[in-house]
Enzyme design. Structure first.
Site, short mmCIF file in Angstrom:
data_model
loop_
_atom_site.label_atom_id
_atom_site.label_comp_id
_atom_site.label_asym_id
_atom_site.label_seq_id
_atom_site.Cartn_x
_atom_site.Cartn_y
_atom_site.Cartn_z
N ASP B 424 0.74 -1.17 0.22
CA ASP B 424 0.11 -0.03 -0.03
C ASP B 424 1.05 1.26 0.10
OD1 ASP B 424 -2.16 1.77 0.46
OD2 ASP B 424 -2.00 1.66 2.61
N LYS B 425 0.51 2.30 -0.27
CA LYS B 425 1.21 3.54 -0.25
C LYS B 425 1.19 4.29 0.71
CE LYS B 425 0.37 7.39 -1.92
NZ LYS B 425 0.78 8.39 -0.98
N THR B 426 -0.09 4.80 1.24
CA THR B 426 -0.19 5.80 2.13
C THR B 426 -0.21 5.00 3.44
OG1 THR B 426 -1.83 6.65 0.81
CG2 THR B 426 -1.70 7.65 3.02
N PHE B 558 -9.05 23.51 -8.85
CA PHE B 558 -8.19 22.57 -9.39
C PHE B 558 -8.89 21.34 -9.78
CE2 PHE B 558 -6.26 18.39 -8.39
CZ PHE B 558 -5.03 18.54 -9.09
N LYS B 581 -1.42 28.86 -8.22
CA LYS B 581 -0.22 27.96 -8.01
C LYS B 581 -0.32 26.61 -8.92
CE LYS B 581 -2.34 26.44 -3.74
NZ LYS B 581 -2.40 26.06 -2.40
N GLY B 695 -4.99 3.40 -3.56
CA GLY B 695 -5.88 4.08 -3.92
C GLY B 695 -5.99 5.60 -4.43
N ASP B 696 -4.58 6.02 -4.37
CA ASP B 696 -4.33 7.35 -4.68
C ASP B 696 -4.31 7.58 -6.19
OD1 ASP B 696 -3.98 8.57 -2.19
OD2 ASP B 696 -2.07 8.01 -2.02
N ASP B 857 -6.63 -2.36 3.01
CA ASP B 857 -5.61 -3.22 2.49
C ASP B 857 -5.92 -4.75 3.14
OD1 ASP B 857 -4.01 -1.16 1.37
OD2 ASP B 857 -3.44 -0.73 3.45
#
Lengths: 384, 1185
Positions: B424-426, B558, B581, B695-696, B857
């Site tokens: 997983d990332k986060t 954004f 920005k 999930g990012d 996860d």
């Protein structure tokens, strides 16, 4: 121009309520407590020695083993060769054999013992000779009977005994173990000693005569005590009860089916009668292999002047009671002297010599291989 | 306008949207289409994705405050209690025994036990099997019991959490487990949500409720949920809630986290419900003091529980192999026993039946005896099938330590075999903390860097106390207000954002859509530009020492296409300025040609990128009143346009965001966990492939891929489109090849020599793997086939012809992914994560490990061979379902490379040794059989019972290597041959030194057993590569204990007490008194071991393994390591070495611009303006989920 502002500050999306004590807290106390004890054992950091099979250790080992084994082998071999052993088969399967008639006419019911006489000659005096290698524990000559194709190690056979009974337990005397079946009871009386082993006890009688060159027969005294293990005779086997009158003790019991005499008539000597009869004890110590020999008698040296069994002619008188013909068994009588390593058996000596030689040879081969490959590999690096 | 719709409007009809987390493939009723429907849709293939889901047939209805209604049997509604435990007090024994006897070995021994009770067969007393069996069962049962108790405790803890439930008109504190469908609950800030709840109202304006969904999808930014207008207005008070009696009809419970369809009928009015109204179990209430909700799904019906996947019993590869071996051994055993039984029959026929002394009065025929002896041998040779193996394996596993919490002990050795890691990332790779790291306000002045001293922020009462900061020059230049550029820089940061603020006991709490943005605003706050408050059209900041309010004219939010956000402000002095920005690539295209500082900023960006920081460019533009009015007009038009509004707005935004003037750049660090890049590099060296499943968003994931060095610049990155094309080609190739079905295409997907990486989104994943809309596809397939028979039209290449093709496609994908050195899957659902893991498991037959920290996860952790939970910020769900748990990703390195390897080698060596030992031991019986008329006499029955246990201590802590089972088999055969035949040769026809024949079977047994014990213990010594005093003690101790016990049970004393049990009286002392027997033992041991030493030495000399080399040169390598350590101290800075990654810092989703613009979130309740009210429902918020 670049201003690079270094900030070790951080913003956490989850910190808005101050639940986390900042990013620094993450690696802090909470984690430390979760670590296992930092002991050498738990972290697998015990002081250790890591032996590696290097040429420095393996090659000398091979040479040393070779150098040790070969002399041992030679010693064993020479000792074995110095042992005098004589063996005579008296089964009587051959027509020419003096025991042929006895073996043929065997019947369980016959009451008259069948006797056969075999003569043989020893071309060397039998006595342990003190040489450099054969240390003589005793200069006696040992007399064995040998059986072949006799499966004393058969599973059911081996179990068919009652050690409690043999140990003198009176309850077992009256109520033998079930393991003894079908030799447990006879005519509603418990059999003593019960079981197939006891039932099939070797009951030939062997007598040895020295025949002088002038023809006179002298019986050689055979000692029948001291042929069993001390522990067997004194610990494992005991007569039941304290009554020295064995006839009374065994009154309520039956003799084993195949026996001619009851157990209390095995010998006249009360110290060698009943369950502690040494012939019986020796028989009860079952053999590991279907061909085996068991100690029968000991021939003691009379004096220092004459050898225990001098060179010459002998005759063996057999009272032929034990049938082996049905299962193609053989019966033998063996005379042997004893050395420090026991009886005659060249196997171990030859094996030692062989193994020692192979070791030595391997040492040479390995030395060669090491010389050829060892250096090459030592220098090569490990690909990462 | 949702992102999906936007994507569709951009013309990419058949391509999946990278922005959206796709539906999981769970089949729900609404996906079923009628045949007619299909006929129609078929002609318009490819299917447009925008098809609105048909209204669900509501199969689930809930009436508020009406438990009776909800308890009607037809709904099968369960209580909110969850149950993860397996046994209760009564079922433990039967169930556990049942489970244990499912193990072949246990069953086998049960059968043995039964066999032994039959007297005709019994060769060993029955207790010789019963005791170990009971021991094994007992130990396992106790272990299971302890595990289950932990589960009980956990369940109890969760089920006993408290929340307020409306009962009889009052809110009463109730345990979670008593919660029922239809209850109205009140949740407070930071509460976990106990069930899937329909949000009715909250203390925030417009019944807005912020939730943290980390447990569900791993994203940590807050999402907002909103109550219906009607419930918001009418259900604020307790008494109002008590009167609430609406009926909610909705879909059946399912596992789709992204979808909810329902209707609420209240006072004869019906209202549509969607996911925005739902608070899902597992989330946490944030920034909302109080909210009220109606329980719709409870307990196991909740979406998160439905997503959990099944807990299954994990087995290691070695376990499986071991089982196969046990089967092999069993077959071998049966063969051997059959052979021996035949031998016995034959022997009995020719000899045994004639041997009067063996007469047993039973009168069995020889073949019946053979049959009996077969079973007898099965019993006697049972040591070949190692029951103690299982116990020993368990003991070894228990004996090993891992640096973190091992929640299971059965998988240790598998840690040494991992080929794929799914991460997983986060929270796993990253800490989920955004740090404002650097900035580059390009200044005309020269710069003096004054480092090393933390700056005093006391002048700023709003400064965050946790801030540390090391550049005094920057601060002084701000405070002196000398440099307008620097002031502008921070002013921009404090103005141009969509962060919302909350005043809480003199403290400002910022609420950002993305943590990046939060970090920027917080940074500005520390530099004296404090964002104080905002209304719908104003924004107030504290500029150093005075408050200033700006009018917000427009907020250009954004999105991932624009990669920038802007705000147009009217300054108090009337001047209009646009602040913007955005990603450097986007900004640089729109800079004014005369903009200064382009080069210096570019340099700074390079530096930032080199440090894998995420960068943003800041710029501004002054707009004249006229210009603004003209633009405003267009903006107005675009924002009311009914078709393609999003697109129209983008065009308008584009128009004004031109000719910008650059101010500088910021750098934000998505803080990686400590040591992540190093760990990944190490693992890569160990040929372990790491896949990141997150999930990012794609950009974020890619960025992290770079910063943790999973992706490097020399890699060629392939995206979903690419992959799809490749796979489609492969498929076509296969279809065109008539033999394609049978043969496997071997050529590689990527022919270039460069390294490849795969970045693929959930949408593409579904597309590629044909996972989408299974049922419909199946129907279509049916149709297609029907049509295929009529016409000869080629099948559509985007759809598989049959399941075989689908399988091939999946296999291709896995093959392809495995050619890449890095694989990143983003925007994937928990279910997809698990699917990917199982794909690799299925097609690669590899050992997989999943690591993650969130509830999203869990499924993947359960699917992989080994699941690792990070006990991080996202709660404990992952830890609960994992096999190992620790605090940080970097511990994985040690877990795998050190402990995993050790456990593996150890376990393997152990197994090989164990088999060897067993064979050596058992086969001695076998050889003996040839000399005892195949009557299965045990060599030494009492001893044999004893000595497998004897050298168990010797096995502990020693190293074993599993090469293959047959080597140990042959080794065992060899050893057993030697152990039998050397004594045999030595014993045949000989006698002891005191004339007594030593060839009785007890002496023989003593010699053989002693040889065996010494041999196997020395064999262990040979295998031991790491001697500690424990090993020495164990080996020598084993031998000593053996002799000790042997003399003990051969002693006279014990015989007197138990004459029938201990029959070996005096055997040891009589036998071992004889030098001849010692010589025999020495020779036997020597012959057994010398060949082994010789072969080992030859292997090490001629074919040394890496391990051997390392060992041999240990000292040298240790020295080298130290040196490297010293060298490492100075990192080399490669300027421009790495390509710049223009990460737009708004990593998660679009900002809160819509929300802000609609004014709903502003503290002061806006006066209800009808037109505004109307607009609320029209703005979809779906994207935030």
């Amino acid at each position: 121009m670049v201003i690079t502002a270094m900030m070790a500050s951080s913003y956490s999306a989850k910190e808005e309520d101050g639940h986390h004590s900042g990013s620094a807290g993450l690696g802090g106390t909470a984690i430390r407590t979760r670590k296992p004890d930092n002991t050498a054992f738990k972290q697998q950091r015990l002081p250790a020695w890591q032996p590696i099979l290097t040429a420095g250790t393996v090659l000398p080992a091979f040479f040393v083993i070779g150098l040790i084994f070969i002399p041992i082998g030679i010693g064993l071999y020479v000792t074995s060769n110095n042992i005098k052993e004589f063996e005579i088969d008296y089964t009587g399967t051959d027509m020419s054999s003096p025991c042929f008639n006895c073996s043929q006419s065997f019947s369980w019911n016959s009451t008259t013992p069948c006797k056969c006489i075999l003569s043989f000659s020893l071309d060397q005096p039998f006595e342990c000779q003190l040489t450099a290698l054969s240390l003589c524990p005793q200069s006696n000559v040992f007399m064995y009977y040998g059986l072949s194709n006799f499966y004393q190690n058969h599973r059911r056979y081996v179990k068919s005994r009652d050690d409690s009974q043999l140990n003198g337990d009176e309850r077992s005397l009256k109520e033998p173990s079930k393991e003894c079946e079908p030799y447990r009871t006879n005519e509603n009386k418990p059999i003593a000693p019960c079981g197939a082993i006891a039932n099939s006890m070797f009951n030939d009688t062997l007598d040895l005569f020295y025949i002088d060159p002038n023809g006179t027969k002298t019986q050689i005294p055979l000692i029948k005590k001291g042929i069993a293990w001390w522990t067997d005779k004194h610990v494992k086997f005991r007569n039941p009860g304290s009554n020295p009158n064995l006839t009374a003790v065994f009154k309520e019991t039956a003799k084993p089916v195949n026996w001619r005499k009851p157990v209390y008539e095995l010998d006249t000597d009360p110290e060698n009668n009943g369950f502690i009869n040494e012939d019986f004890i020796v028989w009860m110590r079952t053999a590991a292999l279907p061909t085996f020999r068991k100690l029968y008698r000991i021939i003691q040296k009379k004096n220092n002047m004459t050898p225990t069994l001098p060179r010459g002619n002998y005759s063996l008188e057999v009272i032929y009671n034990y049938p082996v013909r049905s299962f193609e068994g053989r019966k033998r009588m063996i005379l042997s002297t004893i050395s420090w390593m026991g009886g005659k058996n060249p196997f171990l000596g030859i094996a030692y010599i062989t193994v020692g030689s192979i070791c030595f040879f391997l040492g040479v081969v390995l030395l060669f291989i090491h010389h050829k490959y060892g250096n090459r590999n030592n220098n090569s690096d490990i690909p990462n | 306008m949702s992102a999906r719709a936007r994507a569709a409007s951009q013309g990419s009809l058949e391509e999946p949207d990278d922005e959206v987390v796709p539906y999981s493939d769970d089949e729900t009723d609404d996906e079923l289409q009628s045949e007619d429907d299909l006929d129609r849709s078929e002609d318009q293939l490819p299917e447009p994705e925008t098809r609105p889901p048909p209204a669900a047939e509501p199969g689930w209805s809930v009436r508020a405050n009406d438990r009776e209604y909800c308890n009607q049997p037809q709904f099968k509604k369960k209580s909110n209690a969850i149950k993860t435990y397996k046994y209760n007090f009564f079922t433990f024994l039967p169930l556990n025994l049942y489970e244990q006897f499912k193990r072949a070995a246990n069953l086998y021994f049960l059968c043995l036990l039964i066999l032994q009770i039959i007297p005709q067969i019994s060769t060993l007393p029955w207790y010789t099997t019963l005791v170990p069996l009971v021991l094994v069962l007992g130990i396992t049962a106790i272990k299971d019991l302890v595990d289950d108790l932990a589960r009980h405790r956990m369940d109890k803890e969760i089920n006993n959490r408290k929340c307020d439930v409306l009962q009889n008109g009052r809110f009463v504190e109730t345990r979670w487990m008593h919660l029922q469908v239809g209850d109205v609950v009140r949740l407070k800030k930071n509460d976990f949500i106990p069930a899937d709840i329909l949000l009715l109202s909250s203390s925030n304006p417009n019944s807005l409720c912020y939730v943290e969904t980390a447990e569900l999808d791993g994203e940590t930014n807050l999402k907002f949920k909103m109550g219906l207008k009607v419930t918001d207005e009418r259900l604020q008070e307790e008494n109002q809630l008590a009167q609430f009696n609406a009926l909610v009809m909705c879909e059946e419970p399912n596992n789709r986290l992204d979808k909810f369809v329902g209707t609420m009928i209240w006072d004869a009015q019906s209202y549509a419900l969607d996911l925005d109204n739902m608070l899902l179990r597992g989330c946490k209430i944030r920034n909302t003091d109080e909210c009220h909700g109606l329980v719709i799904f409870a307990g196991n019906d909740t979406k998160i529980m439905r997503n959990g996947g099944k807990t299954r019993f994990k087995r290691t590869l070695i376990d499986k192999l071991m089982n196969y071996m046990v089967y092999t051994i069993f077959v071998l055993l049966v063969l051997i026993c059959a052979g021996l039984a035949i031998g016995h029959t034959y022997w009995y026929e020719s000899i045994g039946s004639k041997a009067w002394y063996l007469y047993d009065g039973l009168g069995y025929t020889s073949s019946y005896r053979g049959f009996l002896s077969f079973w007898g041998y099965i019993i006697i040779l049972n040591t070949m099938v190692p029951i103690s193996l299982y116990v020993s394996v368990e003991v070894i596993r228990l004996g090993q330590n891992t640096p973190a919490k091992a929640r299971t002990t059965t998988l240790n050795e598998q840690l040494g075999q991992i080929e794929y890691i799914f991460s997983d990332k986060t929270g796993t790779l990253t800490q989920n903390i955004m740090a404002f790291k650097k900035c580059d306000p390009t200044s005309a002045d020269g710069v003096v860097l004054d480092r090393g001293k933390n700056v005093d922020f006391s002048w700023n009462k709003y400064a965050d106390k946790k801030f540390q900061f090391e550049d005094n020059f920057l601060i002084s230049s701000i405070r002196s207000k000398k440099d307008p550029q620097i002031l502008e820089f921070f002013k921009l940061l404090s103005l141009c954002h969509t962060v919302m603020v909350e005043q809480k006991e003199d403290e400002l709490v910022y609420q950002a859509a993305s943590p990046d943005e939060g970090a920027l605003v917080t940074a500005a706050r520390n530099f004296g530009f404090v964002f104080l408050s905002r209304t719908q059209d104003t924004i107030t900041i504290m500029e150093m020492d005075h408050e200033e309010t700006y009018e917000v004219l427009a907020l250009l939010d954004f999105n991932s296409d624009r990669k920038r956000m802007s705000v147009i402000l009217r300054f108090p002095d009337g001047k209009i300025r646009l602040y913007c920005k955005g990603a450097d690539t986007v900004i640089y295209q729109r800079l004014d040609p005369n903009s200064r500082n382009k080069e210096t900023t570019q340099e700074a960006l390079d530096i930032f990128a080199n440090e894998t920081l995420r960068t943003l460019c800041l710029c501004y533009k002054d707009i004249s009143q006229g210009e603004y009015e003209a633009w405003s007009q267009k903006h107005q038009e675009a924002s009311v346009s009914m078709v393609n509004r999003e697109e129209a707005l983008d065009v308008v935004y584009e128009e004004i965001e031109q000719n910008l003037l650059l101010i500088g750049a910021t750098a934000i660090e998505d803080k990686l966990q400590d040591g992540v890049p190093e760990t990944i590099a190490k693992l890569a060296k160990a040929d372990i492939k790491i896949w990141v499943l997150t999930g990012d968003k794609k950009e974020t994931a890619e960025n992290i891929g770079y910063s943790c060095q999973l992706l490097t610049d020399d890699m060629k990155i392939h995206y979903g489109e690419d992959v799809n094309v490749q796979l489609r080609n492969r498929q076509t190739q296969r279809r065109n090849d008539p033999q394609g079905r049978s043969k496997k295409l071997k050529e590689k997907f990527f022919t270039e020599t460069s390294k490849n990486a795969l970045i693929i989104t959930g949408g593409w994943l579904n597309e590629i793997l044909y996972e989408k809309k299974k049922k419909r596809r199946r129907l279509r397939l049916k149709k297609l086939r029907k049509r295929h028979t009529n016409s000869t039209s080629a099948p559509d290449s985007s759809q598989p012809v049959d399941d075989w093709e689908k399988e091939k496609r999946q296999e291709d994908f896995v093959d392809m992914a495995c050619e890449c050195s890095a694989v990143i899957c983003c925007r994937v659902t928990p279910k997809q994560k698990a699917n990917v893991v199982s794909l690799v498991k299925r097609y690669k037959k590899a050992v997989t490990l999943s690591i993650g920290d969130g509830a999203n996860d869990v499924n993947m952790i359960k699917t992989a061979d080994i699941g690792v939970g990070i006990s991080g910020q996202e709660g404990m769900q992952a830890v609960m379902s994992s096999d190992y748990a620790f605090a940080q990703f970097r511990y994985l390195e040690r877990l795998l490379l050190v402990h995993g390897r050790w456990s593996y080698i150890r376990m393997c060596k152990f197994l090989r040794y164990f088999f060897y030992k067993n064979f050596a031991f058992t086969l001695v019986h076998f050889w003996f059989s040839f000399f005892n008329g195949f009557s299965s006499q045990d060599v030494n029955d009492k001893l044999s019972l004893r000595f497998p246990k004897l050298y168990l201590p010797g096995q502990q802590g020693t190293l074993f290597n599993y090469k293959n089972f047959f080597i140990s088999l042959f080794h065992g055969i060899f050893t057993s041959l030697m152990i039998f035949f050397i004594p045999y040769g030595a014993f045949l026809q000989t006698m002891g030194q005191d004339g007594e024949a030593p060839s009785d079977y007890q002496s023989f047994a003593v010699v053989a057993a002693s040889s065996l014990i010494i041999t196997v213990n020395l064999q262990i010594s040979l295998n031991t590569s790491y001697w500690t005093f424990v090993n020495c003690f164990a080996v020598l101790g084993s031998i000593a204990i053996y002799f000790g016990i042997m003399f003990d049970i051969h002693s006279a004393g014990i015989h007197v007490i138990f004459p029938t049990t201990f029959t070996f009286t005096g055997a040891a002392s009589n036998a071992l008194r004889q030098p001849y027997l010692w010589l025999t033992i020495i020779l036997t041991v020597g012959i057994c071991l010398l060949p082994v030493i010789c072969i080992q030495f030859l292997y090490q000399t001629i074919w040394p393994s890496v391990g051997d080399k390392v060992q041999r040169n240990r000292k040298k390598y240790e020295l080298e390591d130290d040196e490297e350590e010293r060298k490492k101290k100075k990192p080399a800075f490669q300027r421009g070495g790495r390509s710049r990654r223009s990460a737009y810092a708004f990593s998660h989703s679009r900002g809160y611009a819509d929300l802000i613009a609609s004014g709903r979130s502003i503290r002061q309740r806006p006066r209800v303006r009808p037109e505004l009210r109307e607009s609320i429902r029209e703005v979809p918020q779906a994207e935030n989920i």
